[in-house]
Design a protein around this motif. Structure first.
Motif, PDB file in Angstrom:
ATOM      1  N   ASP A 181     -50.909   7.537 -26.155  1.00  0.00           N
ATOM      2  CA  ASP A 181     -51.063   7.491 -27.606  1.00  0.00           C
ATOM      3  C   ASP A 181     -50.307   8.646 -28.274  1.00  0.00           C
ATOM      4  OD1 ASP A 181     -52.077   6.881 -30.117  1.00  0.00           O
ATOM      5  OD2 ASP A 181     -53.993   7.868 -29.762  1.00  0.00           O
ATOM      6  N   HIS A 349     -50.742  16.682 -24.572  1.00  0.00           N
ATOM      7  CA  HIS A 349     -51.396  16.298 -23.331  1.00  0.00           C
ATOM      8  C   HIS A 349     -50.422  16.563 -22.203  1.00  0.00           C
ATOM      9  CE1 HIS A 349     -55.058  14.293 -24.645  1.00  0.00           C
ATOM     10  NE2 HIS A 349     -54.425  13.496 -25.451  1.00  0.00           N
ATOM     11  N   TYR A 374     -52.882  11.560 -17.776  1.00  0.00           N
ATOM     12  CA  TYR A 374     -53.531  10.962 -18.939  1.00  0.00           C
ATOM     13  C   TYR A 374     -53.883   9.501 -18.664  1.00  0.00           C
ATOM     14  CZ  TYR A 374     -53.811   9.447 -23.866  1.00  0.00           C
ATOM     15  OH  TYR A 374     -54.211   8.944 -25.087  1.00  0.00           O
ATOM     16  N   GLN A 375     -55.156   9.217 -18.782  1.00  0.00           N
ATOM     17  CA  GLN A 375     -55.679   7.845 -18.668  1.00  0.00           C
ATOM     18  C   GLN A 375     -55.204   7.111 -17.422  1.00  0.00           C
ATOM     19  OE1 GLN A 375     -55.334   5.933 -22.526  1.00  0.00           O
ATOM     20  NE2 GLN A 375     -56.802   7.333 -23.446  1.00  0.00           N
ATOM     21  N   ASN A 412     -56.869  14.319 -18.307  1.00  0.00           N
ATOM     22  CA  ASN A 412     -57.561  13.859 -19.515  1.00  0.00           C
ATOM     23  C   ASN A 412     -57.862  12.373 -19.414  1.00  0.00           C
ATOM     24  OD1 ASN A 412     -58.289  14.148 -22.525  1.00  0.00           O
ATOM     25  ND2 ASN A 412     -56.823  12.450 -22.538  1.00  0.00           N
ATOM     26  N   GLU A 413     -59.143  12.045 -19.514  1.00  0.00           N
ATOM     27  CA  GLU A 413     -59.582  10.650 -19.593  1.00  0.00           C
ATOM     28  C   GLU A 413     -59.053   9.777 -18.464  1.00  0.00           C
ATOM     29  OE1 GLU A 413     -58.996   8.961 -23.470  1.00  0.00           O
ATOM     30  OE2 GLU A 413     -60.446  10.328 -24.370  1.00  0.00           O
ATOM     31  N   ASN A 471     -64.768  14.012 -24.288  1.00  0.00           N
ATOM     32  CA  ASN A 471     -64.183  13.353 -25.462  1.00  0.00           C
ATOM     33  C   ASN A 471     -65.173  12.306 -25.948  1.00  0.00           C
ATOM     34  OD1 ASN A 471     -61.906  14.841 -24.939  1.00  0.00           O
ATOM     35  ND2 ASN A 471     -60.627  13.116 -24.298  1.00  0.00           N
ATOM     36  N   TYR A 473     -66.234  10.005 -29.533  1.00  0.00           N
ATOM     37  CA  TYR A 473     -65.799   9.698 -30.903  1.00  0.00           C
ATOM     38  C   TYR A 473     -66.918   8.999 -31.655  1.00  0.00           C
ATOM     39  CZ  TYR A 473     -60.970  11.133 -30.065  1.00  0.00           C
ATOM     40  OH  TYR A 473     -59.838  11.874 -29.823  1.00  0.00           O
ATOM     41  N   TYR A 477     -65.216   5.356 -32.920  1.00  0.00           N
ATOM     42  CA  TYR A 477     -65.144   4.237 -31.964  1.00  0.00           C
ATOM     43  C   TYR A 477     -66.522   3.633 -31.688  1.00  0.00           C
ATOM     44  CZ  TYR A 477     -60.275   5.489 -31.087  1.00  0.00           C
ATOM     45  OH  TYR A 477     -58.937   5.741 -31.234  1.00  0.00           O
ATOM     46  N   GLU A 502     -62.758  16.410 -27.679  1.00  0.00           N
ATOM     47  CA  GLU A 502     -62.203  15.531 -28.719  1.00  0.00           C
ATOM     48  C   GLU A 502     -63.346  14.858 -29.465  1.00  0.00           C
ATOM     49  OE1 GLU A 502     -59.116  12.741 -27.515  1.00  0.00           O
ATOM     50  OE2 GLU A 502     -58.356  14.168 -26.035  1.00  0.00           O
ATOM     51  N   TRP A 550     -60.205  16.330 -32.846  1.00  0.00           N
ATOM     52  CA  TRP A 550     -58.971  15.557 -32.643  1.00  0.00           C
ATOM     53  C   TRP A 550     -58.498  15.154 -34.012  1.00  0.00           C
ATOM     54  CZ3 TRP A 550     -55.841  15.061 -28.640  1.00  0.00           C
ATOM     55  CH2 TRP A 550     -54.780  14.142 -28.762  1.00  0.00           C
ATOM     56  N   TYR A 555     -50.149  12.385 -36.384  1.00  0.00           N
ATOM     57  CA  TYR A 555     -48.970  12.414 -35.515  1.00  0.00           C
ATOM     58  C   TYR A 555     -48.525  10.995 -35.189  1.00  0.00           C
ATOM     59  CZ  TYR A 555     -52.077  11.272 -31.616  1.00  0.00           C
ATOM     60  OH  TYR A 555     -52.990  10.645 -30.792  1.00  0.00           O
ATOM     61  N   ARG A 560     -50.336   2.647 -33.225  1.00  0.00           N
ATOM     62  CA  ARG A 560     -51.108   2.622 -34.469  1.00  0.00           C
ATOM     63  C   ARG A 560     -50.398   1.763 -35.498  1.00  0.00           C
ATOM     64  NH1 ARG A 560     -55.902   4.350 -32.419  1.00  0.00           N
ATOM     65  NH2 ARG A 560     -55.452   5.940 -30.885  1.00  0.00           N
ATOM     66  N   ASN A 570     -51.123   8.132 -35.824  1.00  0.00           N
ATOM     67  CA  ASN A 570     -52.542   8.317 -35.541  1.00  0.00           C
ATOM     68  C   ASN A 570     -53.035   9.234 -36.660  1.00  0.00           C
ATOM     69  OD1 ASN A 570     -55.003   9.530 -34.609  1.00  0.00           O
ATOM     70  ND2 ASN A 570     -54.513   8.861 -32.535  1.00  0.00           N
ATOM     71  N   LYS A 572     -55.906  10.728 -37.256  1.00  0.00           N
ATOM     72  CA  LYS A 572     -57.121  11.530 -37.067  1.00  0.00           C
ATOM     73  C   LYS A 572     -56.904  12.998 -37.414  1.00  0.00           C
ATOM     74  CE  LYS A 572     -59.106   8.407 -33.669  1.00  0.00           C
ATOM     75  NZ  LYS A 572     -57.893   7.689 -33.207  1.00  0.00           N
TER      76      LYS A 572
END
Ligand code: GCU
Length: 595
Positions: A181, A349, A374-375, A412-413, A471, A473, A477, A502, A550, A555, A560, A570, A572
């Motif tokens: 992202d 990240h 990441y993810q 991360n995640e 993290n 939200y 979310y 986050e 976050w 950015y 998005r 994004n 946020k």
């Protein structure tokens, strides 16, 4: 004593052994203190969307020899791109480009007989194949860390040409993988330098306080060259300190000395001029001394509890919609963090450029350095473990003398169910600890459940993370399931400090046309309410040691696609991409003033 020596030597050997993938070398540290010639500026390029340059051997720069010859490529007459800089923001036709661009730079040089020359890249996103005068020097994978090639004996007296094939195509087994992202800025995104050294030079050193101590420096120096046995002096003039030692036949010296330092802290970010001198080289640095550790459920800086007032930042100049890389970019981003009231920046990240890290340190802002893990990483791919280790080594090697760096974040995640994820990241944690035992090591998780107003915070990786970094939200979310202040926590390691790494939600600056209590209108009021509720929840969150909204600025992210409110951003951010303060900014600012 014997085992101790083995341990610190091992640290350096790990750095060397895992020098960049294929055959780039791990970069020497502290480039700014060396004798450099910048190769920044205009580079000529060939854009190669379908990847034919490889077959045509573009790096050979063939010229037609006779009347019937033609060569179906040429740098001559092609566009020029600024280096450093991402290519996407420089040419319209490259805006969304993910593929190959060939870069070419001509330079003149003349190396004296007793000198060595290195070609150093601050970072190239993502794959780089580097050629000098038609000969391949090697390759590097990874978009955010430095690498180099020694070109002594290869560089010609007079005119030379470098060609770099840069490819920012996403790779399934890359770090990061294919789904993320943020914007995939490709190109030679950081400085390119020629570095001239003496035949034997100070390649690397580690000078930081020993874990748990406020006055003992423990570290090492490593020389590179033929004259490996030398006298070494480490000088800190302000402390009247001259520590003498000798390197062994492998070029190693262990360091250990005491001094009554003024400690580095956000209030007083004291740095000392430190000189590492061998008989054949001197490198000057600015180094600070501080301790950071977790004791029970608290984070201590210099033995005092500290609440981490953080913010997430991407390496993007939001108003230019371009990769950030200059000292000015760093100043703009960090001043905004400072104004918010932060004492820590989480640089997500991936490892950000050195300007960010050094400037944050000078401004008294602690840094969280993060790997691009990441993810959806393919942990079971046979190449991934090596890539993880290489990137870890490159990040730690570059930043290990920066006292501002308080945290190494290794992932991360990622998801516990992904094959080989737990094994790979546990091993990475152990490797990181072997490289540097002085900082906190953290994994960020979002795999908790939130039901009946209760967070279930679990993940095997938390056993290997010094902070329970979460993290969440809630309010964006997932809707709130009860009064924020009555939120319950069921945490797998109930004795560790909890860091909310986050949280937040989206708002378009100036959007207040829809109902303020409906998410679909991206109103500032909706985002503001999320922050009000979150802060209410933090009041009763057990072991809370810090929070990290976050994020600082809106950015770019191609994920998005709401064309009314997001437009490829994004949203946020607490600030718009132009730096306008959204309502939520004031809520965080107020909270940080109180903490
Ligand atoms: C995740 C992730 C961020 C992402 C954010 C979001 O938690 O770590 O990189 O952008 O969610 O949804 O905005």
């Amino acid at each position: 004593m014997k085992t101790e020596v083995k341990e610190w030597m091992l640290v350096f050997l790990i750095f060397i052994f895992f020098a960049g993938s294929a055959n780039a070398q791990t970069a020497m540290i502290n480039v700014q203190a060396r004798k450099t010639t910048s190769l920044n500026g205009k580079w000529t390029v060939i854009i190669d969307p379908i990847g034919v340059g490889e077959g045509k051997q573009v790096w050979q720069e063939k010229k037609s020899q006779k009347k019937t010859d033609f060569v179906e490529y040429s740098f001559e007459g092609g566009p020029e791109l600024q280096v450093p800089g991402d290519f996407n923001s420089q040419l319209c036709e490259l805006t969304y480009f993910e593929g190959t661009v060939w870069y070419k730079k001509q330079f003149n040089y003349s190396v004296k007989a007793d000198k060595r020359l290195f070609l150093h890249f601050g970072a190239v996103n993502y794959l780089a194949d580097v050629y000098l005068n038609g000969e391949k020097l090697g390759s590097h994978e990874g978009g955010f860390t430095p690498f180099q090639f020694e070109i002594t004996g290869k560089v010609k007296d007079g005119s030379n040409t470098i060609v770099v094939k840069v490819d920012n195509k996403r790779l399934g087994n890359g770090l990061p993988g294919t789904g993320y992202d943020w914007f995939n800025y490709g190109g030679i995104t950081r400085d390119v330098d020629l570095i001239e050294t003496n035949e034997t030079f100070v390649e690397d050193y580690f000078i930081q306080l020993k874990k748990g101590s406020l006055n003992t420096v423990s570290g090492w120096v490593k020389l590179n060259g033929n004259k490996l046995k030398q006298d070494i002096v480490v000088k800190i003039p302000e402390q009247n300190l001259e520590y003498r030692t000798k390197t062994d036949k492998e070029g190693w010296a262990k360091l250990e000395f005491n001094s009554a330092f003024k400690l580095w802290s956000p209030e007083k970010p004291k740095l000392y001029k430190v000189m590492v001198e061998s008989e054949t080289d001197t490198v000057a640095d600015e180094i600070g001394f501080r301790s950071v550790e977790v004791q029970g459920n608290k984070v201590l800086l210099n033995n005092k509890e500290i609440f981490l007032k953080a913010v997430n930042i991407h390496e993007e100049n939001p108003s230019k919609a371009a990769r950030a890389y200059t000292a000015e970019d760093a100043g703009m981003l960090l001043n905004a963090a400072k104004e918010l009231g932060c004492n820590l920046v989480r640089l997500v990240h991936y490892p950000h450029n050195e300007n960010m890290v050094k400037q944050a340190e000078r401004m008294g802002i602690m840094v969280w350095d993060e790997l691009p893990v990441y993810q959806h990483i393919q942990f079971s791919d046979s190449l991934v473990p090596q890539k993880l280790e290489t990137m870890l080594n490159e990040m730690v090697r570059r930043d290990k003398n920066r006292c501002g760096v308080a945290i190494w974040c290794l992932s991360n995640e990622t998801y516990p169910g992904t094959p080989n994820r737990n094994e790979a990241l546990i091993e990475l944690t152990q490797k990181c600890r072997a490289l540097d035992s002085t900082r906190l090591i953290v994994h960020v998780i979002n795999t908790h459940g939130y039901n009946n107003n209760t967070f279930k915070v679990w993940d095997p990786l938390y056993n290997y993370s010094e902070l329970i970094a979460i993290n969440e939200y809630v309010g964006w979310y997932k809707p709130w399931q009860g009064k924020p202040s009555e939120t319950k926590w069921d945490v797998v390691c109930p004795d560790k400090p909890v860091f909310i790494s986050e949280f937040g939600g989206e708002a378009k600056y100036g959007s207040n046309e829809g109902p303020g209590d409906e998410a679909a209108y991206w109103t500032e009021e909706y985002q503001q309410q999320i922050y009000v509720n979150q802060i209410e929840m933090f009041g009763s969150t057990p072991n809370l040691c810090g929070v990290c909204p976050w994020l600082l600025f809106d950015y770019r992210s191609l994920k998005r696609m709401n064309q009314v409110y997001q437009n490829g951003y994004n949203r946020k951010g607490l600030l718009s991409e132009h730096g306008e303060k959204k309502r939520a900014w004031y809520i965080v600012h107020e909270y940080y003033k109180r903490k």
